[in-house]
Design a protein around this motif. Structure first.
Motif, PDB file in Angstrom:
ATOM      1  N   VAL A   1       0.944  -1.225  -0.251  1.00  6.62           N
ATOM      2  CA  VAL A   1       0.126  -0.102  -0.085  1.00  6.62           C
ATOM      3  C   VAL A   1       0.809   1.383  -0.099  1.00  6.62           C
ATOM      4  O   VAL A   1       1.531   1.648   0.828  1.00  6.62           O
ATOM      5  CB  VAL A   1      -1.129   0.030   1.190  1.00  6.62           C
ATOM      6  CG1 VAL A   1      -1.887   1.281   1.261  1.00  6.62           C
ATOM      7  CG2 VAL A   1      -1.945  -1.245   1.015  1.00  6.62           C
ATOM      8  N   VAL A   2       0.599   2.026  -1.084  1.00  8.67           N
ATOM      9  CA  VAL A   2       1.706   3.171  -1.245  1.00  8.67           C
ATOM     10  C   VAL A   2       1.126   4.336  -1.141  1.00  8.67           C
ATOM     11  O   VAL A   2       1.518   5.701  -0.954  1.00  8.67           O
ATOM     12  CB  VAL A   2       2.448   3.225  -2.716  1.00  8.67           C
ATOM     13  CG1 VAL A   2       3.373   2.233  -2.695  1.00  8.67           C
ATOM     14  CG2 VAL A   2       1.354   3.150  -3.767  1.00  8.67           C
ATOM     15  N   GLY A   3      -0.660   4.389  -0.961  1.00  5.56           N
ATOM     16  CA  GLY A   3      -1.351   5.509  -0.589  1.00  5.56           C
ATOM     17  C   GLY A   3      -2.582   4.835  -0.033  1.00  5.56           C
ATOM     18  O   GLY A   3      -3.131   3.866  -0.328  1.00  5.56           O
ATOM     19  N   SER A   4      -3.141   5.545   1.105  1.00  6.02           N
ATOM     20  CA  SER A   4      -4.215   5.254   1.725  1.00  6.02           C
ATOM     21  C   SER A   4      -5.161   6.509   2.077  1.00  6.02           C
ATOM     22  O   SER A   4      -4.703   7.535   2.838  1.00  6.02           O
ATOM     23  CB  SER A   4      -4.119   4.279   2.916  1.00  6.02           C
ATOM     24  OG  SER A   4      -3.376   5.086   3.960  1.00  6.02           O
ATOM     25  N   TYR A   5      -6.458   6.517   1.754  1.00 11.81           N
ATOM     26  CA  TYR A   5      -7.209   7.610   1.967  1.00 11.81           C
ATOM     27  C   TYR A   5      -8.823   7.212   2.810  1.00 11.81           C
ATOM     28  O   TYR A   5      -9.122   6.180   2.020  1.00 11.81           O
ATOM     29  CB  TYR A   5      -7.479   8.488   0.682  1.00 11.81           C
ATOM     30  CG  TYR A   5      -6.351   8.450  -0.396  1.00 11.81           C
ATOM     31  CD1 TYR A   5      -5.304   9.444  -0.032  1.00 11.81           C
ATOM     32  CD2 TYR A   5      -5.698   7.390  -1.088  1.00 11.81           C
ATOM     33  CE1 TYR A   5      -4.053   9.730  -0.668  1.00 11.81           C
ATOM     34  CE2 TYR A   5      -4.755   7.334  -1.935  1.00 11.81           C
ATOM     35  CZ  TYR A   5      -3.765   8.625  -1.850  1.00 11.81           C
ATOM     36  OH  TYR A   5      -2.714   8.760  -2.334  1.00 11.81           O
ATOM     37  N   ILE A   6      -9.064   8.162   3.373  1.00 10.30           N
ATOM     38  CA  ILE A   6     -10.479   7.882   3.683  1.00 10.30           C
ATOM     39  C   ILE A   6     -11.270   8.739   2.753  1.00 10.30           C
ATOM     40  O   ILE A   6     -11.148   9.808   2.380  1.00 10.30           O
ATOM     41  CB  ILE A   6     -10.738   8.361   5.209  1.00 10.30           C
ATOM     42  CG1 ILE A   6      -9.924   7.772   6.205  1.00 10.30           C
ATOM     43  CG2 ILE A   6     -12.264   8.476   5.417  1.00 10.30           C
ATOM     44  CD1 ILE A   6      -9.997   8.253   7.521  1.00 10.30           C
TER      45      ILE A   6
ATOM     46  N   LEU B   1     -10.039   4.306   0.068  1.00 12.56           N
ATOM     47  CA  LEU B   1      -9.377   3.976  -1.202  1.00 12.56           C
ATOM     48  C   LEU B   1      -7.779   3.839  -1.035  1.00 12.56           C
ATOM     49  O   LEU B   1      -6.869   4.707  -0.346  1.00 12.56           O
ATOM     50  CB  LEU B   1      -9.522   5.253  -2.161  1.00 12.56           C
ATOM     51  CG  LEU B   1      -8.924   5.136  -3.440  1.00 12.56           C
ATOM     52  CD1 LEU B   1      -9.733   3.911  -4.377  1.00 12.56           C
ATOM     53  CD2 LEU B   1      -8.839   6.452  -4.211  1.00 12.56           C
ATOM     54  N   LEU B   2      -7.291   2.771  -1.367  1.00 13.71           N
ATOM     55  CA  LEU B   2      -6.030   2.282  -1.351  1.00 13.71           C
ATOM     56  C   LEU B   2      -5.277   2.213  -2.761  1.00 13.71           C
ATOM     57  O   LEU B   2      -5.778   1.796  -3.590  1.00 13.71           O
ATOM     58  CB  LEU B   2      -5.830   0.866  -0.712  1.00 13.71           C
ATOM     59  CG  LEU B   2      -6.457   0.648   0.646  1.00 13.71           C
ATOM     60  CD1 LEU B   2      -6.178  -0.905   0.920  1.00 13.71           C
ATOM     61  CD2 LEU B   2      -6.210   1.475   1.555  1.00 13.71           C
ATOM     62  N   ARG B   3      -3.946   2.827  -2.849  1.00 14.03           N
ATOM     63  CA  ARG B   3      -3.155   2.464  -4.020  1.00 14.03           C
ATOM     64  C   ARG B   3      -2.143   1.318  -3.615  1.00 14.03           C
ATOM     65  O   ARG B   3      -1.279   1.611  -2.469  1.00 14.03           O
ATOM     66  CB  ARG B   3      -2.637   3.992  -4.309  1.00 14.03           C
ATOM     67  CG  ARG B   3      -1.687   3.558  -5.784  1.00 14.03           C
ATOM     68  CD  ARG B   3      -1.345   4.781  -6.409  1.00 14.03           C
ATOM     69  NE  ARG B   3      -0.865   4.578  -7.645  1.00 14.03           N
ATOM     70  CZ  ARG B   3      -0.405   5.596  -8.539  1.00 14.03           C
ATOM     71  NH1 ARG B   3      -0.208   6.802  -8.118  1.00 14.03           N
ATOM     72  NH2 ARG B   3      -0.029   5.295  -9.834  1.00 14.03           N
ATOM     73  N   VAL B   4      -2.323   0.162  -4.395  1.00 20.27           N
ATOM     74  CA  VAL B   4      -1.385  -0.855  -4.130  1.00 20.27           C
ATOM     75  C   VAL B   4      -0.387  -1.162  -5.258  1.00 20.27           C
ATOM     76  O   VAL B   4      -0.982  -0.891  -6.554  1.00 20.27           O
ATOM     77  CB  VAL B   4      -2.236  -2.039  -4.064  1.00 20.27           C
ATOM     78  CG1 VAL B   4      -1.795  -3.385  -3.767  1.00 20.27           C
ATOM     79  CG2 VAL B   4      -3.184  -1.713  -2.784  1.00 20.27           C
ATOM     80  N   ARG B   5       0.810  -1.218  -5.086  1.00 19.39           N
ATOM     81  CA  ARG B   5       1.890  -1.891  -5.812  1.00 19.39           C
ATOM     82  C   ARG B   5       2.184  -3.041  -5.726  1.00 19.39           C
ATOM     83  O   ARG B   5       2.481  -3.420  -4.719  1.00 19.39           O
ATOM     84  CB  ARG B   5       3.014  -0.860  -5.829  1.00 19.39           C
ATOM     85  CG  ARG B   5       2.866   0.652  -6.349  1.00 19.39           C
ATOM     86  CD  ARG B   5       2.729   0.849  -7.769  1.00 19.39           C
ATOM     87  NE  ARG B   5       2.765   2.143  -8.142  1.00 19.39           N
ATOM     88  CZ  ARG B   5       2.830   2.883  -9.441  1.00 19.39           C
ATOM     89  NH1 ARG B   5       3.010   1.768 -10.383  1.00 19.39           N
ATOM     90  NH2 ARG B   5       2.870   3.984  -9.626  1.00 19.39           N
ATOM     91  N   ALA B   6       2.156  -3.988  -6.702  1.00 18.57           N
ATOM     92  CA  ALA B   6       2.704  -5.387  -6.613  1.00 18.57           C
ATOM     93  C   ALA B   6       3.652  -5.883  -7.713  1.00 18.57           C
ATOM     94  O   ALA B   6       3.531  -5.220  -8.765  1.00 18.57           O
ATOM     95  CB  ALA B   6       1.441  -6.259  -6.500  1.00 18.57           C
ATOM     96  N   ARG B   7       4.537  -6.726  -7.756  1.00 11.98           N
ATOM     97  CA  ARG B   7       5.320  -7.344  -8.526  1.00 11.98           C
ATOM     98  C   ARG B   7       4.636  -7.800  -9.750  1.00 11.98           C
ATOM     99  O   ARG B   7       5.008  -7.599 -10.829  1.00 11.98           O
ATOM    100  CB  ARG B   7       6.232  -8.625  -7.838  1.00 11.98           C
ATOM    101  CG  ARG B   7       7.162  -8.152  -6.874  1.00 11.98           C
ATOM    102  CD  ARG B   7       8.133  -9.349  -6.443  1.00 11.98           C
ATOM    103  NE  ARG B   7       7.281 -10.278  -5.946  1.00 11.98           N
ATOM    104  CZ  ARG B   7       6.846 -10.464  -4.676  1.00 11.98           C
ATOM    105  NH1 ARG B   7       7.082  -9.148  -3.752  1.00 11.98           N
ATOM    106  NH2 ARG B   7       6.278 -11.579  -4.386  1.00 11.98           N
TER     107      ARG B   7
END
Length: 161
Positions: free
Chosen positions: A94-99, A107-113
């Protein structure tokens, strides 16, 4: 804190080139080096400048999946917000998280391989977090704009300049 035109010029220059030397910055904004350094320190102390960092290219580092995830929580679970907030601090994906407003709570911004890594994150961490009711994922197909820079000219009129 009342910002003037010179402060805005300093902020714009630092957003564009965070590694600029104080001498170069002073020349760019037409100040003496000591006056420029004093202003930068004042902007840092006031919290206008939060931090300096390198912006990394996720794809070059092997992070192929970029996703925005809406998370809806069950309201009947005690301390659902506190528990979720604490859990997401440990999730490096999780590189960003917002209410947010609307149907979801977060709302989450997720980065994955890759998709397998993303799937593991969703199934083994996110869904297993107490209170999670629903997850809606949006996988980014192509990034059109992604910046951390703020157009400081938008605020010049607000500050009375």
């Amino acid at each position: 804190m009342q910002l003037d035109q010179t402060d805005f010029k300093i902020l714009q220059a630092l957003q564009t080139e965070g590694r600029i030397s104080n001498q170069e910055l002073a020349d760019k904004v037409h100040l003496s080096p000591s006056s420029c350094l004093r202003r930068v320190r004042m902007l840092e102390d006031a919290g206008v400048i939060q931090q300096y960092c390198a912006v990394l290219n996720p794809e070059q580092l092997g992070l192929e999946v970029d996703a925005f995830v809406q998370v809806t929580m069950r309201r009947d679970v005690e301390k659902w917000h506190e528990n979720f907030s604490r859990a997401l601090q440990a999730w490096t994906e999780v590189v960003g998280s917002y209410i947010i407003t609307g149907d979801a709570n977060y709302l989450l911004r997720v980065r994955a391989r890759n998709l397998k890594h993303y799937s593991h994150f969703v199934l083994e961490r996110l869904y297993k977090t107490e209170g999670v009711l629903d997850i809606r994922s949006n996988i980014v197909l192509q990034t059109l704009k992604d910046t951390h820079q703020i157009d400081v000219s938008l605020f010049q009129g607000v500050q009375g300049n």
